[in-house]
Write an enzyme that holds these catalytic residues in place. Structure first.
Site, PDB file in Angstrom:
ATOM      1  CG  ASN A 127      -2.059  -1.025   1.005  1.00  0.00           C
ATOM      2  OD1 ASN A 127      -2.022  -1.803   0.049  1.00  0.00           O
ATOM      3  ND2 ASN A 127      -3.019  -1.044   1.903  1.00  0.00           N
ATOM      4  CG  MET A 128       0.715   5.693  -2.099  1.00  0.00           C
ATOM      5  SD  MET A 128      -0.308   6.514  -3.301  1.00  0.00           S
ATOM      6  CE  MET A 128      -0.397   5.419  -4.656  1.00  0.00           C
ATOM      7  CE  LYS A 129      -1.378   2.762   6.221  1.00  0.00           C
ATOM      8  NZ  LYS A 129      -2.584   2.711   6.960  1.00  0.00           N
ATOM      9  N   GLY A 130       2.716   2.664   2.968  1.00  0.00           N
ATOM     10  CA  GLY A 130       3.898   1.910   3.335  1.00  0.00           C
ATOM     11  C   GLY A 130       4.043   1.593   4.815  1.00  0.00           C
ATOM     12  CD  GLU A 134      11.813   1.480   3.623  1.00  0.00           C
ATOM     13  OE1 GLU A 134      11.396   0.786   2.687  1.00  0.00           O
ATOM     14  OE2 GLU A 134      12.739   1.140   4.375  1.00  0.00           O
TER      15      GLU A 134
END
Lengths: 248, 338
Positions: A127-130, A134
């Site tokens: 997922n984008m937010k990591g 990161e």
């Protein structure tokens, strides 16, 4: 001779060997159960073993917490640890590496397979937010990432991978009761073989009880345990792709 | 065991695959290594996983060592050399690696134990077998876990299936899953399949074949999850489905339903290793009159049985051998240690 470096479990002081363990016995809580637990602890090699806690958990079962001193030690200099290793690249280096060595966006398909509904691991990587500050793979401009979520049958994951022309497949397994993850993970490898695409993909497994050594034994290219960050996985995938000439 | 050896010598490559871990694959391989080299054959060996290591990576239980006779040739990762008592001489290195290093060919100078870790992907296994055959008369492949892909006819000429009490302490259940696995491997050859259809399957593609033998490739990239649009391509005329990949529960469910309007529906898979449908879904296919056949049948040399379960408890070995043999007429069933 390599220098030995022996360590013991640590409680209050170095080398005291103090450990705490808990287990359930199939016997009603009481003096007999207590004696059985103590006897078991002594057989396990615990010195000064004592039952810190005993409680009935249901009819015919009792739960224990035992303290003791473990006399065994470990020589760190003699241990060999298998790891998917390799130097890690950062977000920018990975994207540059893909651009330079592969020359197109790479496709990554990920899922929690079987009955597993725990997406925390796969979400951290994809997922984008990591995770841990990161970005996840979705944020990488040179990676197309698809997170199929939880309880995905192996057949559905393989179908998605075929349709998306996946370069890498990521599988997360959190539930491991009775080692259910093992046949589930090998079935995926066998399906990829049956579909004739195993040699065309980088196959990666992850989860709290997945070590690199275990994953490799099961026929995966790498295994990642708890605490793994997105860029560790991405670094492995892109290097493996280039090494196996999968990018073309 | 003698009968199994008599059958084994007729082939160039034999995969020993198991229904699970601890079904006695390595013990069976050791018996074959010993028996075949006593008959004067130079035996080649590789493994699709890791064999001969001291303890199981999963359970930490001790595992039997691989015992290599003098003159045998192995394909194993460089990282495994020197792990056992056998003395090995490196002959060549292959252009294949596994995570333990590059795969090399080595000849046994002094017999003893060894750790063998060969290629993992089937494509690489094929290459290793070809290389081993340059140096040996017959190649054995020790399978990993419950993985059976190495027994596909495109990879090996014959297979031995290992089973045992590790599956269950209930003899009936061991028999049931063993017989089901063996029947999948023993899938009969299709009589309807045309050379054109066989060519399509060999390329890993799926298609439909009509009653007059015409073959039409399917546009779907895969059938593995039982795509509904497949039904548009099947009817009384186009009643033979050629599956280039896996026959899963998902696909079987779709076909069992389709069979109700398509009498005589036949499904041809490449070989028995492509079947993933479970026993219930399989019976559902049978009940609906779907016949499943293979483009290439597997030569199942026999079933080897390990009556010892995970925690050392045994089930009666002779009874297990007898019960499996009764359900699989013509298949040799042996307990290599009996």
């Amino acid at each position: 001779m390599t220098e030995t470096k022996r360590i013991k479990a640590y409680g209050d002081a170095l080398d005291d060997g103090a450990v705490q363990l808990s287990f359930t016995l199939p016997v009603d809580a009481g003096p007999l159960a207590r004696a059985a637990a103590l006897n078991l602890a002594v057989q396990m090699g615990l010195e000064h073993a004592e039952i810190a806690y005993m409680t009935p958990v249901s009819q015919g079962f009792s739960f224990f917490v035992v303290y003791g001193r473990c006399r065994h030690s470990v020589d760190l200099s003699r241990l060999q640890v298998a790891e998917a290793g390799l130097e890690e690249m950062d977000f920018f280096e990975i994207n540059d590496y893909i651009k330079e060595h592969i020359g197109r966006k790479i496709n990554v398909v990920a899922a929690c397979t079987g009955t597993d509904a725990h997406t925390v691991g796969i979400d951290a990587i994809i997922n984008m937010k990591g995770y841990k500050g990161e970005y996840g793979l979705e944020r990488y401009p040179w990676i197309n990432a698809w997170n199929m979520g939880s309880q995905v049958p192996n057949a559905a994951l393989v179908a998605e991978a075929v349709r998306r022309k996946a370069d890498a497949i990521l599988v997360s397994q959190v539930v491991t009761q009775r080692d259910i993850h093992i046949p589930n993970l090998t079935e995926l490898v066998e399906m990829l073989e049956a579909e004739g695409i195993r040699h065309k993909v980088v196959l990666v497994a992850g989860g709290p009880r997945i070590s690199h050594q275990l994953a490799v034994e099961l026929g995966y290219d790498a295994g990642f345990g708890p605490g793994t960050t997105p860029r560790q996985v991405a670094s492995f995938i892109v290097r493996e792709m280039v090494q196996r000439k999968l990018g073309n | 065991m003698k009968e199994l050896l008599d059958r084994a010598v007729q082939y160039k490559s034999i995969a020993v695959v198991g229904l699970a871990k601890n079904t006695g694959k390595t013990v069976t391989v050791n018996c074959l290594l010993d028996g075949l080299s006593n008959r004067g054959l130079t035996v080649g060996l590789t493994s699709t996983g890791r064999d001969g290591e001291k303890a199981d990576v999963l359970t930490d239980l001790p595992k039997p060592p691989v015992v290599l006779p003098r003159g045998a040739v192995v394909a194993t990762a460089g990282g495994c050399l020197g792990q056992g008592t056998a003395r090995l001489e490196i002959l060549a290195s292959l252009d294949i690696s596994n995570p333990l290093g590059e795969i090399v060919l080595a000849r046994v100078r002094e017999p003893g134990t060894a750790e063998i870790s060969g290629p993992e992907r089937t494509r690489d296994v094929q290459a290793a077998i070809d290389a081993l055959l340059d140096w040996s008369d017959l190649v054995l492949i020790d399978g990993a876990l419950d993985r059976i892909a190495a027994s596909a006819p495109a990879v090996t000429e014959a297979a031995i299936l290992a089973t045992g009490a590790v599956l269950s302490y209930d003899l009936e259940r061991v028999v049931e899953s063993t017989v089901f696995s063996a029947r999948k491997l023993l899938l009969p050859a299709s009589v309807r399949l045309t050379p054109q259809g066989a060519g399509l399957l060999a390329a890993g593609r799926s298609g439909v074949q009509s009653r007059d033998g015409t073959v039409k490739p399917l546009p779907m990239a895969t059938l593995i999850d039982g795509p509904v649009e497949l039904l548009d391509y099947l009817d009384a005329q186009w009643s033979c489905l050629l599956v280039g990949g896996a026959l899963t529960n998902e696909l079987a469910r779709l076909l069992a339903a389709a069979a109700q309007r398509i009498p005589g529906l036949e499904v041809v898979v490449r070989d028995g290793t492509r079947i993933f449908a479970d026993i219930r879904q399989w019976q559902e296919l049978e009940r609906n009159g779907v016949s499943v056949t293979a483009a290439a049948p597997i030569n199942l040399l026999g079933v080897s049985v390990n009556p010892v379960g995970k925690h050392g408890r045994r089930i009666p070995g002779a009874a297990l051998v007898e019960a499996i043999a009764k359900m699989l007429p013509g298949v040799l069933v042996v307990d290599p240690l009996a």
